[in-house]
Design an enzyme around this catalytic site. Structure first.
Site, mmCIF file in Angstrom:
data_model
loop_
_atom_site.group_PDB
_atom_site.id
_atom_site.type_symbol
_atom_site.label_atom_id
_atom_site.label_comp_id
_atom_site.label_asym_id
_atom_site.label_seq_id
_atom_site.Cartn_x
_atom_site.Cartn_y
_atom_site.Cartn_z
ATOM 1 C CB SER A 150 -0.889 -0.027 1.246
ATOM 2 O OG SER A 150 -1.826 1.023 1.186
ATOM 3 C CD GLU A 151 -0.669 3.683 -3.606
ATOM 4 O OE1 GLU A 151 -0.656 2.436 -3.473
ATOM 5 O OE2 GLU A 151 -1.496 4.285 -4.306
ATOM 6 C CG ASN A 152 -0.706 4.155 3.201
ATOM 7 O OD1 ASN A 152 -0.798 3.152 2.492
ATOM 8 N ND2 ASN A 152 -1.139 4.183 4.435
ATOM 9 C CB SER B 201 6.147 3.773 0.010
ATOM 10 O OG SER B 201 5.087 3.144 -0.664
#
Lengths: 218, 232
Positions: free
Chosen positions: A46-48, A88
């Site tokens: 999840s890119e956060n 990330s």
């Protein structure tokens, strides 16, 4: 019959491999997580800043400091790691993600993708989509083959502002699975009960149709 | 205050020196890990014509959204700004300028700003509206876009725990942009849930070393949740 959203997710899940690190976009791509084959281990990014996204929490597990890129409360699975946004996107831009699945408004025969902006409508932003399409080698786009008005979304040239140029090689629609090569869509599979003629009629960009187009397996 | 003790004891003191027209870099993703009390202090001060650099711009009435109420923000650099009616309204009226920036590019701009790297090349955005007016260069047969670093007059950061030397640890995904923002401020202000004595935090677990931190304050946090999702 056109595929349902769940069937599309099921078909994409067939592309998963044991040990894959996978980034799933919002919408149909998110559903792919429900169809990871038994006995196979994949890690969702999840890119956060979360690698190893787990299920949604139970009501008593909700934690405001634990969200996914859709800003939903989530959990971390065993073996997860958590890191900064720069880390990330180093994973994403550095080509470390094995499979990226995301939605789109349009794709074209050059592998261009438009997914973030419709001129004249309010533009909310590209989020991480431009980084994902530029950084990933292995991308599957999921979308309906045509708009509600019957306009093809598989074009000779994208009409909307691009998210990325020349980066898409595989598209799963509700009618077909296609690859993009040498400036054309190549029809690889058709949805059960969908005719090659219907796919041809709803594909605006150049389409290569092999002699035999198998029905999709799930 | 002596030596490496970064503690301040009021939010007024924490944001002292913030002036009209300054650039403020904020940590946070959505409403997760936002420096909510430092933002509230900026609202309270009434500082205007601010350039705000943050992944998002809060929601109506919370987070950076509160700075829209009295039009304190002139320009926003963000990757996604969609959760905010007042924001849409000011955008459509041309009262606020928005520079939409890919999320990874935004993170790297902060990182580069803090690391003394004035610009970098990335494949992200090549061939898209993001590339307009920017220099491109080919490396190993692929085209890349030059993006410049961002620094702020202030960086505002939300941590979990810190010692009073300003060594900070973040909690879960509330980390997000915070450690990057922390490096990129001329004055970096960190608010945390707990301040402990130096020596109580394990040095190997520190996310943001105290060298980046100018002021440290302990606050209470609402931690509003944007999308409460549960399983049965």
């Amino acid at each position: 019959m056109a595929l349902t959203r769940e069937q599309m997710a099921q078909r994409v899940a067939r592309e998963l491999q044991d040990g894959y690190y996978v980034n799933l976009g919002i919408g149909i791509p998110t559903l792919v997580a429900n169809y990871v084959p038994e006995g196979m281990e994949v890690m969702l990014q999840s890119e956060n800043g979360l690698l190893g996204m787990g299920a949604f929490p139970r009501a008593d597990e909700i934690d405001a400091d634990m969200i996914n890129a859709g800003k939903q409360t989530v959990t971390a699975r065993t073996g997860a790691s958590i890191f900064s946004s720069a880390e990330s996107f180093a994973m994403i831009r550095g080509g470390h993600i094995d499979l990226t699945v995301l939605g789109a408004f349009e794709v074209d025969v050059q592998g261009n993708i438009a997914s973030w902006m419709v001129p004249g409508k309010l533009v909310k932003g590209m989020g991480g989509a431009m980084d994902l399409v530029a950084g990933a080698e292995n991308i599957i786009v999921t979308m309906t083959h045509a708009s509600k008005d019957g306009e093809s979304k598989l074009l000779a040239r994208c009409s909307l502002p691009l998210t990325g140029a020349g980066c898409i090689k595989r598209v799963l629609t509700d009618l077909a699975y296609l690859e993009i090569a040498n400036g054309a869509f190549v029809l690889k599979e058709r949805a059960p009960g969908v005719s090659v003629e219907e796919i041809i009629a709803k594909t605006a960009g150049e389409l290569v149709v092999p002699d035999h187009v198998p029905e999709m397996q799930f | 205050m002596a030596g490496f003790d970064k503690r301040v004891y009021s939010y007024e003191e924490a944001m002292a020196g913030l002036e009209d027209g300054m650039t403020v870099i904020s940590g946070g993703f959505g409403l997760c890990g936002i420096p909510e009390n430092l933002i509230a202090e900026i609202q309270h001060r009434g500082t205007r014509d601010l350039t705000v650099v943050s992944n998002n711009c809060g929601v109506d009435g919370f987070g950076l959204g509160v700075l829209l109420v009295d039009r304190q923000i002139r320009k926003v650099v963000a990757s996604y700004v969609g959760e905010n009616k007042l924001f849409e309204d000011q955008l459509l009226k041309g009262e606020i300028e928005v520079v939409l920036t890919p999320q990874g590019t935004l993170a790297e701009k902060m990182r580069a700003g803090g690391a003394g790297i004035p610009a970098f090349f990335t494949a992200t955005g090549v061939g898209t509206p993001v590339a307009e007016g920017k220099e491109t260069r080919e490396f190993n047969g692929r085209e890349y876009l030059m993006e410049t670093a961002i620094t702020g007059d202030f960086a505002i950061v939300k941590g979990w725990k810190a010692d009073w030397y300003g060594n900070v640890i973040y909690r879960h995904t509330a980390q997000n942009f915070n450690p990057l923002a922390a490096t990129a401020g001329k004055i970096t202000v960190v608010e945390v849930e707990e301040i402990v004595a130096p020596g109580e935090l394990d040095p190997t677990q520190i996310h943001t070393p105290g060298i980046y931190v100018d002021r440290l304050i302990c606050g209470r946090f609402e931690k509003r949740i944007e999308q409460r999702t549960v399983r049965a």
